[in-house]
Design a protein around this motif. Structure first.
Motif, short mmCIF file in Angstrom:
data_model
loop_
_atom_site.label_atom_id
_atom_site.label_comp_id
_atom_site.label_asym_id
_atom_site.label_seq_id
_atom_site.Cartn_x
_atom_site.Cartn_y
_atom_site.Cartn_z
N ILE B 361 0.84 -1.20 0.00
CA ILE B 361 0.00 0.00 0.00
C ILE B 361 0.88 1.25 0.00
O ILE B 361 0.72 2.14 -0.84
CB ILE B 361 -0.93 -0.01 1.23
CG1 ILE B 361 -1.96 -1.13 1.11
CG2 ILE B 361 -1.64 1.33 1.36
CD1 ILE B 361 -2.78 -1.33 2.34
N THR B 362 1.84 1.28 0.93
CA THR B 362 2.65 2.50 1.02
C THR B 362 3.54 2.66 -0.21
O THR B 362 3.70 3.76 -0.72
CB THR B 362 3.51 2.49 2.29
OG1 THR B 362 4.20 1.25 2.37
CG2 THR B 362 2.68 2.66 3.52
N PHE B 363 4.09 1.57 -0.68
CA PHE B 363 4.96 1.65 -1.85
C PHE B 363 4.15 1.93 -3.11
O PHE B 363 4.49 2.81 -3.90
CB PHE B 363 5.75 0.34 -1.98
CG PHE B 363 6.84 0.38 -2.99
CD1 PHE B 363 7.43 1.58 -3.37
CD2 PHE B 363 7.30 -0.78 -3.56
CE1 PHE B 363 8.46 1.61 -4.29
CE2 PHE B 363 8.34 -0.76 -4.48
CZ PHE B 363 8.91 0.44 -4.85
N GLY B 364 3.07 1.21 -3.26
CA GLY B 364 2.28 1.33 -4.47
C GLY B 364 1.59 2.69 -4.58
O GLY B 364 1.59 3.30 -5.64
N VAL B 365 1.02 3.14 -3.48
CA VAL B 365 0.24 4.36 -3.55
C VAL B 365 1.14 5.59 -3.48
O VAL B 365 0.93 6.57 -4.17
CB VAL B 365 -0.81 4.39 -2.42
CG1 VAL B 365 -1.55 5.71 -2.42
CG2 VAL B 365 -1.79 3.25 -2.60
N MET B 366 2.17 5.52 -2.63
CA MET B 366 2.97 6.72 -2.41
C MET B 366 4.36 6.63 -3.00
O MET B 366 5.10 7.61 -2.97
CB MET B 366 3.06 6.99 -0.91
CG MET B 366 1.69 7.08 -0.29
SD MET B 366 1.82 7.02 1.49
CE MET B 366 2.88 8.40 1.76
N GLY B 367 4.75 5.46 -3.50
CA GLY B 367 6.10 5.32 -4.04
C GLY B 367 7.16 5.41 -2.97
O GLY B 367 8.29 5.76 -3.23
N VAL B 368 6.74 5.13 -1.73
CA VAL B 368 7.65 5.27 -0.61
C VAL B 368 8.00 3.89 -0.07
O VAL B 368 7.12 3.07 0.16
CB VAL B 368 6.98 6.10 0.50
CG1 VAL B 368 7.65 5.85 1.83
CG2 VAL B 368 7.03 7.57 0.16
N ILE B 369 9.27 3.63 0.04
CA ILE B 369 9.70 2.37 0.65
C ILE B 369 9.87 2.63 2.14
O ILE B 369 10.63 3.50 2.54
CB ILE B 369 11.04 1.92 0.05
CG1 ILE B 369 10.81 1.09 -1.19
CG2 ILE B 369 11.84 1.11 1.03
CD1 ILE B 369 10.51 -0.35 -0.93
N ASN B 370 9.14 1.88 2.92
CA ASN B 370 9.25 2.04 4.36
C ASN B 370 10.09 0.90 4.93
O ASN B 370 9.60 -0.19 5.16
CB ASN B 370 7.86 2.06 4.98
CG ASN B 370 7.91 2.20 6.47
OD1 ASN B 370 8.97 2.51 7.03
ND2 ASN B 370 6.79 1.98 7.13
N MET B 371 11.37 1.20 5.18
CA MET B 371 12.25 0.16 5.71
C MET B 371 11.87 -0.20 7.14
O MET B 371 12.29 -1.24 7.65
CB MET B 371 13.70 0.64 5.71
CG MET B 371 14.31 0.75 4.34
SD MET B 371 14.64 -0.84 3.59
CE MET B 371 16.24 -1.21 4.25
N LEU B 419 6.31 13.44 10.65
CA LEU B 419 7.61 13.94 11.08
C LEU B 419 8.68 13.75 10.02
O LEU B 419 9.59 14.56 9.91
CB LEU B 419 8.05 13.25 12.38
CG LEU B 419 7.25 13.62 13.61
CD1 LEU B 419 7.85 12.96 14.83
CD2 LEU B 419 7.23 15.14 13.80
N VAL B 420 8.61 12.67 9.27
CA VAL B 420 9.73 12.36 8.38
C VAL B 420 9.31 12.35 6.91
O VAL B 420 9.81 13.15 6.11
CB VAL B 420 10.35 10.99 8.75
CG1 VAL B 420 11.49 10.66 7.80
CG2 VAL B 420 10.85 11.01 10.19
N ILE B 421 8.38 11.49 6.59
CA ILE B 421 8.19 11.15 5.18
C ILE B 421 7.68 12.33 4.36
O ILE B 421 8.13 12.56 3.23
CB ILE B 421 7.30 9.91 5.07
CG1 ILE B 421 8.11 8.73 5.57
CG2 ILE B 421 6.85 9.68 3.65
CD1 ILE B 421 7.39 7.47 5.64
N ARG B 422 6.79 13.14 4.93
CA ARG B 422 6.24 14.23 4.13
C ARG B 422 7.32 15.26 3.79
O ARG B 422 7.15 16.05 2.86
CB ARG B 422 5.06 14.88 4.83
CG ARG B 422 5.43 15.52 6.14
CD ARG B 422 4.24 16.16 6.77
NE ARG B 422 3.74 17.24 5.94
CZ ARG B 422 2.94 18.19 6.38
NH1 ARG B 422 2.51 18.14 7.63
NH2 ARG B 422 2.52 19.15 5.61
#
Lengths: 246, 632, 407
Positions: B361-371, B419-422
């Motif tokens: 969800i996070t990668f697909g929708v936002m293109g963000v890899i959450n390690m 805090l971080v990703i945005r």
């Protein structure tokens, strides 16, 4: 006269949408051509196919005297074969100096090892200075490209294209975001360039196209609707219907 | 002992038979006291025919518990003794009879027959069990003589046992082959235990293979068995002299050093094996050491003899039938194991799916890899553990833990986003590294709070145990539950994306953020909610994983690479892709484990290699995002 | 030429030389003995890590390839040299044992003795094929560069050819190092499974030299290698080649339309960087004494990226600063030498909290100082005349320093 670039019967669809549909196009070795068409007519896809960014589903793209097919080549190989492309948005390497940008574009061997062994010479420095002079950036050679104004970036990109010494230049909406004076300059440059090589200008702006005063190809729904002088195509009722009339 | 008491009770109930027994005992008193193997058979037959109570006497006799007291036969039970006929307690000196083992064997066989026709079904079953455990050829006769059992279940068992014993002991080869073939389609462990010894082989070396031998395979030295091994067989069979081992040679040489030379060869040159041979040969010529077989002699010995695996069972028909039966059995078992494996792969795939869905969800929708996704899984598991320490009832605590884990990790996700990703929009690699920094911090914090040892997250009783399908195929209930949970999440995800306002807005933001913003959707808020949702699902996955894996601070990192693989292989931005990716990876891992069952490390290595190669051919995953946007 | 264009290189080399000299003069072997041997080893190892960070900066900071598997090359280099160290050292011991026998040993006996010593732990009696040239130092030195280089070349060729980039590539490199470490963990693959290779600090033929002296020699070697690697990296990034790889980092597509074979460049940089890393590893592990498959865990490679990010990527000295500062701080904190912080209600024991500090500090650096610690160096440099026109849009150490020299 043999054509420099011969595109025949090319089609490409994205998810069922036919962006290009049986398009045929050809241009001679020293010719200026304007390609016009409404949004979605397939102008950008056409350039993508010629430069190797997109592979067509069907059709032929032949290049040069020996009619080499471009479809098997990568973007870099096509660029080395002599096709230069100028993007709509100026894309220069903002974090490097104007001189670096131009040096990178200079016609030379492109392989990694050749580049590693490449050393700047008096000739290359002179050529860079000459190109910078041509595009009005002689004063700013040591500056980073990111510090240039929008128009200057456009010019830098044109300078880089010239440094590549391409035989065919694809120019995407060169007039966008330029002042009137800059447009005038651009028109002159493009016409001058077309004396020694083929130039294809994709443009929206009819005034600009009129100023170029060249043969015009009208695209509509992925295929050629009309071709000829601007006055000729302007008189075509179909063209009026889909594009000019609106 | 209970049997005995039972029969004693019956003894009282049937005085008529007791008379018979007493007569038989009296009539054969001498024989019973001093039994001999040659003459005892009729006595035992007579005893056996004396009614059911005689069983107790026979049993006692065989167990050396039958004795004589005041001229009466008594049965000794621990410290006490009872009259063998009447069952009355007997006092006084008891002389216990001690039949030899031959006699006891005959008694035992009679006893089996006796027990097999016992009126009590439980005794008959016990007799069958005893035979199944340990049997010899007398049992076969006993089984055949006992006739059909009135109890249908016992009758089936008895028939099966009779056929198994036929395979082992029947003197007629054809009967044995028929019995083997009658078992076609059976995969019972008892049948295997009977068939396998039939195919036992011994390896022999001989000038010629004996004509009557039942040869399993002839062995060519160098091809089927190593030359050294073949030569060792020859030596063992006394057909060739032992070759000189390097150690023995060395010892012999060092024993004969004379003034710095051995057999004329300087010691310093003995580091060369060829020189050592020369020295040894020189010693052998003068008779100081026994001559060693040369390579040529060994070669000749090998080619002059034949080597073979010989079946212990001389009859080829039987070994053929047994091999056929075992092969068929292996085939059927293979099929069942495949089914079992498919279930295993399915449950593994559901775990990967659960672990990866939040990431997708996070990668697909936002293109963000959450390690730090793995650490959210861990957080969920620890939430489950904490809830369990607070709430006693396991079922209740699980019901509380699931939403609690969701809330905790949802909030953690939202905080991380704000805090971080945005602040790192459009810088995917830096997001990856920043969330990685968070992941090391979270892991260490968990270690500091909960310690390094594993914490238990116990499943409720109704989730323990397993669901079985057939003999071999079974799957633990927790894994079924996880499969169901994965299905529920798939459904939930599809519902949210396709049926709710949030889903609509998420899709709008994914496709065209600028346009969505101009329609009054706040992309920042949507991204935050999406991120929270993805993290919350990770938390629930954590509870699920914690139920069957140990909860440690490294729980997340154990699953994170596989989760990434699942998302990458499946293709970004498509829940079905994630599902396909999970299925592929779960199936692949299990599949490779089958090829090399002993080595799960190798399985994982190969799986990762296969995935790297797979990415070569489908760089955008199984279900890529299509269209012109994907080409840009 | 190179140094005239990049005076920072000269500064760096001078600092490195001063540092090495200072440590030598304070060492137990050649100086006052203020610095114990263990610290000398730590410093030598840190120099190797710094070189690995330079290699990482080359691929990430300059070419934009975030490799999360670079420690695989580092460890492979260590394994390759470790094979020779262990084989030759065990050979000496076995030869000494066999020398007591009146008959001199054959080559075969020697090999069997070595095999038994090395592979007894994993229950193997045959020398694996991969060890067949382990007795030869030149061959193993060749392998130090060849094996990681070949792996990087193959992996890069596969990945770049299919245009896997960005986050996908990072994950793939992580998978590569994980696969390699799992493979090495297996006992039957000839690298002693999780036992790894040990006793590497004993250098064959130098058993009479004390460790205090050897540690200084290794420090010199590490400093030399770092200097060489730094010069190589500077040379790569300085000229037109550097220009092209930075352009690839910023806009790959555009570089393609200029006619440059982007994949070839990426592959070249990736392979060279892997080989630099491997050389660093080959010097690191003899100082560490032991290597095992855990060294290849994905996390180690991510730490490498963390060092470069904290130091400041796109600047070679930034990578060195990051690696040195973070790894020394790390060993200071985890060594239990940092004083605990008493908050009254809770005592912060740094052995346990250092990781937390590092992780959160890293998040903070990413957020607030994307150019890392080296931006401090830039700020210091900025106190002096050179005017910085316009925004410093990206890491371009070269151009800035060029102006400094003129000023």
């Amino acid at each position: 006269m043999t054509a420099l670039l011969e595109v025949s019967g090319v089609s490409k669809s994205f998810d069922g949408f036919k962006a290009i549909n049986g398009l045929s196009f050809s241009i001679g070795p020293a010719e200026l051509r304007a390609v016009i068409g409404p949004n979605g007519a397939g102008k950008t896809t056409f350039m993508d196919i010629v430069t190797g960014k997109t592979r067509p589903d069907r059709g032929q793209v032949l290049w040069g005297e020996r009619s080499r097919s471009l479809l098997k080549l990568s973007e870099a190989q096509i660029a080395r074969a002599g096709i230069g492309r100028k993007f709509q948005r100026p894309t220069v390497f903002e974090d490097q100096s104007v001189a670096d940008n131009l040096t990178m574009a200079l016609k030379a061997l492109r392989g990694p090892f050749a580049v590693l062994c490449w050393k700047p010479s008096a000739a290359s420095a002179a050529r860079v200075a000459e190109l910078a002079g041509d595009v009005g950036l002689a004063e700013r050679l040591a500056h980073k490209a990111g510090e240039l104004s929008h128009g200057q970036k456009q010019w830098l990109e044109i300078g880089m294209l010239l440094a590549q010494e391409p035989r065919l230049l694809l120019v995407d909406e060169p007039a966008a975001g330029m002042t009137l004076a800059e447009r005038e300059q651009t028109t002159t440059l493009l016409r001058r360039l077309a004396e020694t090589r083929a130039v294809v200008v994709v443009e929206h702006d009819m005034d600009f196209v009129r100023r170029l005063n060249c043969k015009v190809t009208v695209l509509h729904q992925g295929s050629v609707l009309a071709e000829g002088s601007l006055d000729h195509v302007s008189a075509n009722p179909e063209v009026i219907d889909v594009y000019l009339g609106r | 002992m209970r049997h005995l008491l039972l029969s004693l009770l019956m003894l009282l109930a049937a005085p008529a038979c007791a008379q018979d027994l007493a007569q038989v005992l009296d009539a054969n008193r001498a024989q019973i006291e001093q039994p001999s193997r040659q003459t005892i058979a009729p006595v035992i037959e007579a005893l056996a025919a004396a009614g059911p109570q005689a069983g107790a006497v026979l049993e006692a006799w065989a167990d050396r518990r039958l004795g004589l007291a005041d001229g009466r036969f008594v049965i000794v039970q621990g410290d006490e003794a009872v009259d063998a006929v009447t069952g009355a307690a007997v006092r006084g000196e008891v002389r216990v009879l001690r039949p030899n083992s031959g006699v006891r064997g005959i008694i035992g066989a009679a006893l089996v027959q006796f027990q097999l026709s016992d009126p009590d079904p439980s005794r008959r079953a016990a007799a069958l069990d005893a035979i199944a455990r340990r049997s010899d050829e007398t049992h076969l006769a006993a089984l055949r003589a006992a006739g059909n059992d009135p109890d249908p279940a016992l009758a089936v068992r008895k028939a099966r046992l009779e056929r198994l014993l036929t395979i082992r002991f029947d003197p007629d080869p054809q009967a044995r082959v028929d019995a083997i073939e009658a078992f076609s389609g059976d995969t019972g462990a008892d049948l295997q235990a009977v068939l396998n010894p039939l195919l036992a082989t011994t390896r022999i070396a001989a000038p010629t293979i004996p004509g009557q031998a039942n040869v399993a395979a002839e062995l060519i030295p160098g091809d089927d068995i190593p030359q050294d091994e073949a030569y060792r067989l020859l030596v063992e069979a006394g057909l060739a002299p032992a070759r000189l081992a390097p150690d023995a040679q060395k010892q012999a040489l060092s024993a004969h050093i004379v003034e710095g030379t051995v057999g004329g060869v300087p010691v310093a040159e003995l580091s060369d094996p060829a020189r050592r041979d020369t020295a040894y040969d020189a010693l052998a010529e003068v008779g100081l050491v026994p001559p060693a077989a040369t390579a040529a002699e060994a070669e000749a010995a090998l080619s002059g003899h034949r080597f073979a695996d010989i079946y212990a069972e001389p009859n080829a028909q039987i070994t053929d039938a047994a091999r056929r039966a075992l092969n068929a059995m292996a085939l059927r078992q293979g099929a069942q194991q495949t089914a079992d494996l498919a279930l295993d792969a399915l449950s593994l795939a559901s775990i990967y799916f659960l672990a990866a869905i939040g990431l997708a969800i996070t990668f697909g929708v936002m293109g963000v890899i959450n390690m730090a996704h793995g650490e959210f899984i861990m957080m969920g598991a620890y939430t489950g553990y904490v809830v369990q320490t607070l709430i006693a009832g396991r079922t209740l605590s699980l019901i509380v833990a699931l939403p609690a884990a969701f809330i905790v990790t949802f909030l953690a996700g939202v905080v991380l986003y704000r805090l971080v990703i945005r602040h790192l929009v459009k810088r995917p690699l830096e997001t990856l590294l920043a969330t990685f920094g968070l992941s090391i911090a979270l892991q260490q914090i968990a270690k500091n709070i909960f310690g390094t040892q594993a914490r238990p997250l116990t499943a409720p009783a109704w989730l323990e145990g397993s669901v079985g399908f057939g003999e071999i195929v079974s799957i633990s209930t927790i894994r079924v539950a996880i499969f169901v949970l994965a299905l529920m999440f798939l459904g939930l995800f599809l519902w949210i994306m396709n049926r709710t306002r949030l889903g609509l807005e998420v899709r709008a933001v994914t496709q065209n953020p600028g346009m969505a913003a101009s329609m009054g959707i706040n992309p920042d808020r949507i991204a935050m909610l999406t991120f929270g949702l993805g993290s919350g699902i990770a938390g629930i996955a954590g509870v699920a994983i914690g139920l069957f894996a140990k909860v440690t601070s490294e729980l997340g990192s154990d699953y994170i690479v596989q989760s990434f693989m699942t998302v990458v292989v499946g293709g970004v931005g498509n829940i079905w892709g994630t599902l396909a990716g999970a299925a592929l990876i779960g199936g692949l891992q299990k599949g490779i484990e089958v090829i090399n069952p002993a080595n799960t490390l190798a399985a994982q290595t190969w799986m990762i290699l296969l995935i790297i190669i797979f990415i070569q051919f489908r760089p955008r995953g199984i279900m890529p995002t299509r269209g012109r946007a994907a080409e840009a | 030429m190179l140094i005239r264009k990049h005076p920072s290189v000269l500064v760096f080399l001078a600092l490195l030389a001063v540092f090495t000299l200072a440590v030598t003069l304070m060492s137990e072997a050649y100086g006052s003995g203020v610095v114990p041997t263990s610290t000398v080893k730590t410093l030598g190892k840190t120099l190797c890590l710094a070189l690995a960070a330079v290699a990482m900066d080359l691929v990430w900071g300059y070419a934009g390839i975030l490799s999360l598997g670079h420690m695989a090359f580092f460890a492979l280099g260590g394994y390759m040299i470790g094979m020779w160290l262990m084989y030759a050292r065990t050979g000496e011991i076995v030869a000494a044992t066999l020398a007591s026998s009146p008959v001199p040993p054959t080559a075969e006996e020697l090999r069997q003795g070595i095999t038994g010593q090395i592979f007894g732990v994993v229950g193997s009696t045959d020398l694996p094929l991969t060890w067949s040239i382990a007795g030869s130092l030149p061959m193993q030195l060749l392998l130090v560069l060849a094996v990681p280089g070949l792996l990087a070349f193959l992996f890069g060729w596969l990945a770049f050819r299919s245009r896997v980039n960005g986050v996908y590539l990072s994950i793939l490199t992580q998978a590569m190092t994980l696969a390699l470490s799992l493979w090495l963990f297996q006992n039957d693959n000839g690298f002693r499974g999780n036992n790894g290779l040990s006793g590497l600090q004993n250098i064959p033929g130098l058993s009479h030299v004390p460790q205090s002296v050897i540690s200084i020699w290794f420090l010199w070697a590490s400093a030399l290698l770092l200097a060489g690697g730094y010069l190589l990296a500077t040379w790569l990034t300085a000229g037109k080649f550097g220009s092209v790889i930075r352009a690839i980092r910023d806009d790959e597509t555009r570089v393609r339309f200029l006619g440059y074979p982007v994949e070839g460049y990426k592959l070249t940089v990736f392979t060279i960087s892997a080989m630099i890393c491997a050389a660093a590893g080959a010097l690191y592990y003899p100082q560490a004494g032991i290597i095992n498959p855990a060294e290849l865990a994905p996390i180690a490679s991510v730490y490498l990226a963390v060092w470069v990010a904290i130091g400041g990527r796109g600047r070679l000295y930034g990578a060195v600063i990051g690696a040195v500062v973070v790894s020394l701080l790390s060993s200071w904190f985890t060594g239990g030498r940092a004083p605990a912080l008493d908050l009254g209600f809770y005592r912060i024991d740094w052995v346990n909290w250092w990781q937390v500090l590092l992780g959160l500090g890293f998040v903070a650096v990413t957020l607030f100082a994307p150019r890392g610690l080296s931006s401090l160096v830039d700020a210091l440099a900025g106190l002096r005349p050179p005017r910085r026109r316009g925004a410093d849009l990206g890491p371009d150490a070269g151009a800035l320093r060029e102006k400094e020299a003129e000023a």
